[in-house]
Design a protein around this motif. Sequence first.
Motif, PDB file in Angstrom:
ATOM      1  N   GLU A 142       0.874  -1.177   0.000  1.00  0.00           N
ATOM      2  CA  GLU A 142       0.000   0.000   0.000  1.00  0.00           C
ATOM      3  C   GLU A 142       0.908   1.222   0.000  1.00  0.00           C
TER       4      GLU A 142
ATOM      5  N   ALA B 185       0.236   3.939   1.619  1.00  0.00           N
ATOM      6  CA  ALA B 185      -0.012   4.690   2.858  1.00  0.00           C
ATOM      7  C   ALA B 185       1.216   4.809   3.768  1.00  0.00           C
TER       8      ALA B 185
ATOM      9  N   ARG C 228       0.715  -6.789  -4.517  1.00  0.00           N
ATOM     10  CA  ARG C 228       0.220  -7.826  -3.594  1.00  0.00           C
ATOM     11  C   ARG C 228       0.198  -9.144  -4.333  1.00  0.00           C
TER      12      ARG C 228
ATOM     13  N   GLU D 100      -1.612 -11.614  -4.851  1.00  0.00           N
ATOM     14  CA  GLU D 100      -3.010 -12.022  -4.663  1.00  0.00           C
ATOM     15  C   GLU D 100      -3.199 -13.484  -5.077  1.00  0.00           C
TER      16      GLU D 100
ATOM     17  N   PHE E  95      -9.485  -5.841 -12.289  1.00  0.00           N
ATOM     18  CA  PHE E  95     -10.127  -5.606 -10.985  1.00  0.00           C
ATOM     19  C   PHE E  95      -9.161  -5.925  -9.840  1.00  0.00           C
ATOM     20  N   ARG E  96      -8.599  -7.119  -9.865  1.00  0.00           N
ATOM     21  CA  ARG E  96      -7.638  -7.491  -8.821  1.00  0.00           C
ATOM     22  C   ARG E  96      -6.387  -8.035  -9.481  1.00  0.00           C
ATOM     23  N   THR E  97      -5.294  -7.312  -9.356  1.00  0.00           N
ATOM     24  CA  THR E  97      -4.041  -7.703  -9.992  1.00  0.00           C
ATOM     25  C   THR E  97      -2.933  -7.669  -8.946  1.00  0.00           C
TER      26      THR E  97
ATOM     27  N   PHE F   6      -0.645  -2.918  -9.061  1.00  0.00           N
ATOM     28  CA  PHE F   6      -1.748  -1.994  -9.316  1.00  0.00           C
ATOM     29  C   PHE F   6      -1.369  -0.617  -8.793  1.00  0.00           C
TER      30      PHE F   6
ATOM     31  N   GLU G 123      -4.035   7.457  -2.511  1.00  0.00           N
ATOM     32  CA  GLU G 123      -4.356   7.447  -1.080  1.00  0.00           C
ATOM     33  C   GLU G 123      -4.128   8.818  -0.465  1.00  0.00           C
TER      34      GLU G 123
ATOM     35  N   GLN H  51     -14.419  -0.369  -4.333  1.00  0.00           N
ATOM     36  CA  GLN H  51     -13.657   0.538  -5.197  1.00  0.00           C
ATOM     37  C   GLN H  51     -12.700   1.400  -4.361  1.00  0.00           C
TER      38      GLN H  51
ATOM     39  N   HIS I 282     -11.109   4.665   5.873  1.00  0.00           N
ATOM     40  CA  HIS I 282     -10.750   3.963   7.106  1.00  0.00           C
ATOM     41  C   HIS I 282     -10.441   4.944   8.232  1.00  0.00           C
TER      42      HIS I 282
ATOM     43  N   ARG J 147      -8.210   5.111  11.142  1.00  0.00           N
ATOM     44  CA  ARG J 147      -7.027   4.320  11.540  1.00  0.00           C
ATOM     45  C   ARG J 147      -6.521   4.692  12.925  1.00  0.00           C
TER      46      ARG J 147
ATOM     47  N   GLU K 211      -8.280   7.812   6.550  1.00  0.00           N
ATOM     48  CA  GLU K 211      -7.657   7.474   5.268  1.00  0.00           C
ATOM     49  C   GLU K 211      -8.718   7.322   4.181  1.00  0.00           C
TER      50      GLU K 211
ATOM     51  N   GLY L 141      -8.427   2.692  -5.568  1.00  0.00           N
ATOM     52  CA  GLY L 141      -7.629   2.014  -6.582  1.00  0.00           C
ATOM     53  C   GLY L 141      -7.676   2.837  -7.863  1.00  0.00           C
TER      54      GLY L 141
ATOM     55  N   THR M  77      -6.062   1.823 -10.879  1.00  0.00           N
ATOM     56  CA  THR M  77      -6.295   0.885 -11.985  1.00  0.00           C
ATOM     57  C   THR M  77      -7.723   0.327 -11.900  1.00  0.00           C
ATOM     58  N   ARG M  78      -8.200   0.136 -10.675  1.00  0.00           N
ATOM     59  CA  ARG M  78      -9.580  -0.343 -10.535  1.00  0.00           C
ATOM     60  C   ARG M  78     -10.571   0.734 -10.975  1.00  0.00           C
TER      61      ARG M  78
HETATM   62  N1  GAP Z   1      -4.079   1.703   2.698  1.00  0.00           N
HETATM   63  C1  GAP Z   1      -5.288   0.983   2.789  1.00  0.00           C
HETATM   64  C2  GAP Z   1      -5.469   0.010   1.731  1.00  0.00           C
HETATM   65  O1  GAP Z   1      -4.552  -0.307   0.988  1.00  0.00           O
HETATM   66  P1  GAP Z   1      -7.249  -1.620   0.689  1.00  0.00           P
HETATM   67  O2  GAP Z   1      -8.734  -1.667   0.915  1.00  0.00           O
HETATM   68  O3  GAP Z   1      -6.475  -2.864   0.902  1.00  0.00           O
HETATM   69  O4  GAP Z   1      -6.739  -0.455   1.658  1.00  0.00           O
HETATM   70  C3  GAP Z   1      -7.489   0.167  -1.176  1.00  0.00           C
HETATM   71  O5  GAP Z   1      -6.971  -1.063  -0.759  1.00  0.00           O
HETATM   72  C4  GAP Z   1      -7.921   0.115  -2.619  1.00  0.00           C
HETATM   73  O6  GAP Z   1      -6.862  -0.334  -3.451  1.00  0.00           O
HETATM   74  C5  GAP Z   1      -9.074  -0.861  -2.905  1.00  0.00           C
HETATM   75  O7  GAP Z   1     -10.314  -0.280  -2.635  1.00  0.00           O
HETATM   76  C6  GAP Z   1      -8.889  -1.162  -4.378  1.00  0.00           C
HETATM   77  O8  GAP Z   1      -9.490  -0.160  -5.165  1.00  0.00           O
HETATM   78  C7  GAP Z   1      -7.381  -1.075  -4.545  1.00  0.00           C
HETATM   79  N2  GAP Z   1      -6.790  -2.436  -4.543  1.00  0.00           N
HETATM   80  C8  GAP Z   1      -6.462  -3.181  -3.475  1.00  0.00           C
HETATM   81  N3  GAP Z   1      -5.946  -4.361  -3.873  1.00  0.00           N
HETATM   82  C9  GAP Z   1      -5.957  -4.361  -5.219  1.00  0.00           C
HETATM   83  C10 GAP Z   1      -5.547  -5.295  -6.228  1.00  0.00           C
HETATM   84  N4  GAP Z   1      -4.998  -6.452  -5.905  1.00  0.00           N
HETATM   85  N5  GAP Z   1      -5.719  -4.949  -7.531  1.00  0.00           N
HETATM   86  C11 GAP Z   1      -6.260  -3.753  -7.868  1.00  0.00           C
HETATM   87  N6  GAP Z   1      -6.650  -2.831  -6.970  1.00  0.00           N
HETATM   88  C12 GAP Z   1      -6.511  -3.126  -5.665  1.00  0.00           C
END
Ligand code: GAP
Length: 464
Positions: free
Chosen positions: A161, A163, A193, A195, A203-205, A208, A212, A279, A283, A285, A318, A322, A324-325
Amino acid sequence: MAREKKANQVTNNYGASMEKIVSLAKRRGFVYPSSEIYGGLSATWDYGPLGVELKNNIQKIWWREMTRFQENIVGLDAAIMMHPRTWEASGHVENFSDPLVDCKDCKTRFREDKLPPEVLESHKCPECGGELTEPRQFNLMFSTHLGPVADSASIVYLRPETAQGIFVNFKNVVDTSRVQIPFGIAQVGKAFRNEITTKNFIFRTCEFEQMEMQFFVKPGTDEKWFEYWKEQRMKYYIEQLGILPENLHFHQHGPDELAHYAKDAYDVEYHYPFGWEEQEGIHSRTDFDLGRHGEYCGKEITYLDPRSNERYVPYVIETSAGLTRSVLVCLMDAYHEEVIGEDKKGNPDVRTVLHLHPNVAPVTAAVLPLVKKDGLAELAKDIHKELSEDFNSFYDQSGAIGRRYRRQDEIGTPFCITVDYESKDNQDVTLRFRDSMEQIRVPRAGLAARLKEEIRKYKRVNHE
Ligand code: GAP
């Protein structure tokens, strides 16, 4: 596989499905599978000429809304690799993991928490019916080695992240930029990540981008600011990105969903054809991050309020989106197949259009000479050059004018400017609006100002 294919074909009310978005994205140069000439690499994507414009525009709008239009938010661009203690302090080494199960037969991996109840009950693989292993915790951080010796002392992580780059620079920013609480630090950048489940296109890569913002507040005022940012962020999606409000809602995290750092959390969720999904996360925190970094680096990180002389560890709200999302949300929400009449054979004439907000559309204006000859091309090129000062303008002289309009509709160009014979005599042009297909005559002089005004007034409507 067959199940996934079917899921990709599910459409929303506008006729958009994941399959159609992936196909349009490839065909028109928004997003390509990465390293495609070698057969691609699982769940990695490259942004093509239109995709990079769309992504950059989203980032620009976010940055404008979150820094330039805010008195008390400043920017930052921290390194992707950070001191490994960062991730011990943040809790990621200990807690940033998903429960993973493997199929003993086909070896497919699943996140246990994403499996449907019937699979959890039978403990059989949803792909082949094989037996699943017991769950084990799988840390999502990618690690590598910094320097020539690959031992445990040289391990660094690719940030999961953005952050933490903000938290570790809190003191630097306070000491150097005259900010006073409440204030925020904003950052856009890559995150990584490992994943377990990476389907659904971008959507999930594993690689990305995030946008923030960490907003530092006095303890006790955090609930008020949490509500404020919730409201602001929802407004941004509707007013700045032009997402249909009916496709957005908040989801509050239950106690079992809350991240290790969060006191309260709401997701802005988008209604995909495959369901509601996150999306952006908003948070609360608390002082978790600054408190932990203070503890781990051996120096308390506090703020001295110059007005009251009070010293405290700030609380943090916070907003984490995303990038890319967001590209996927914009494409999915904008895609529309519309019947606009009949073709010559009496079949429905369907136009595919992206109702992208002009703020984010990869091309703002297409300049089209009706014909190439008689000086119309030169006049159109002049207009194109002029508009390029302010917008991403595109010049196209090839093909019938109707076909050229359709090509622009399909990539979401909100305005077409057509130059015809009258333009030469009257110093005016035709301005065609993508959404309504209305065409009006406007003076050539002041065209850029007119487009700016149209963009300012733009309101997304539901075309169902
Ligand atoms: N700092 C807090 C944090 O990272 P998160 O909910 O894990 O919070 C925030 O991630 C945003 O990042 C998500 O809402 C999403 O849009 C994007 N995101 C997280 N993981 C992702 C992934 N693997 N691929 C694409 N976007 C991702």
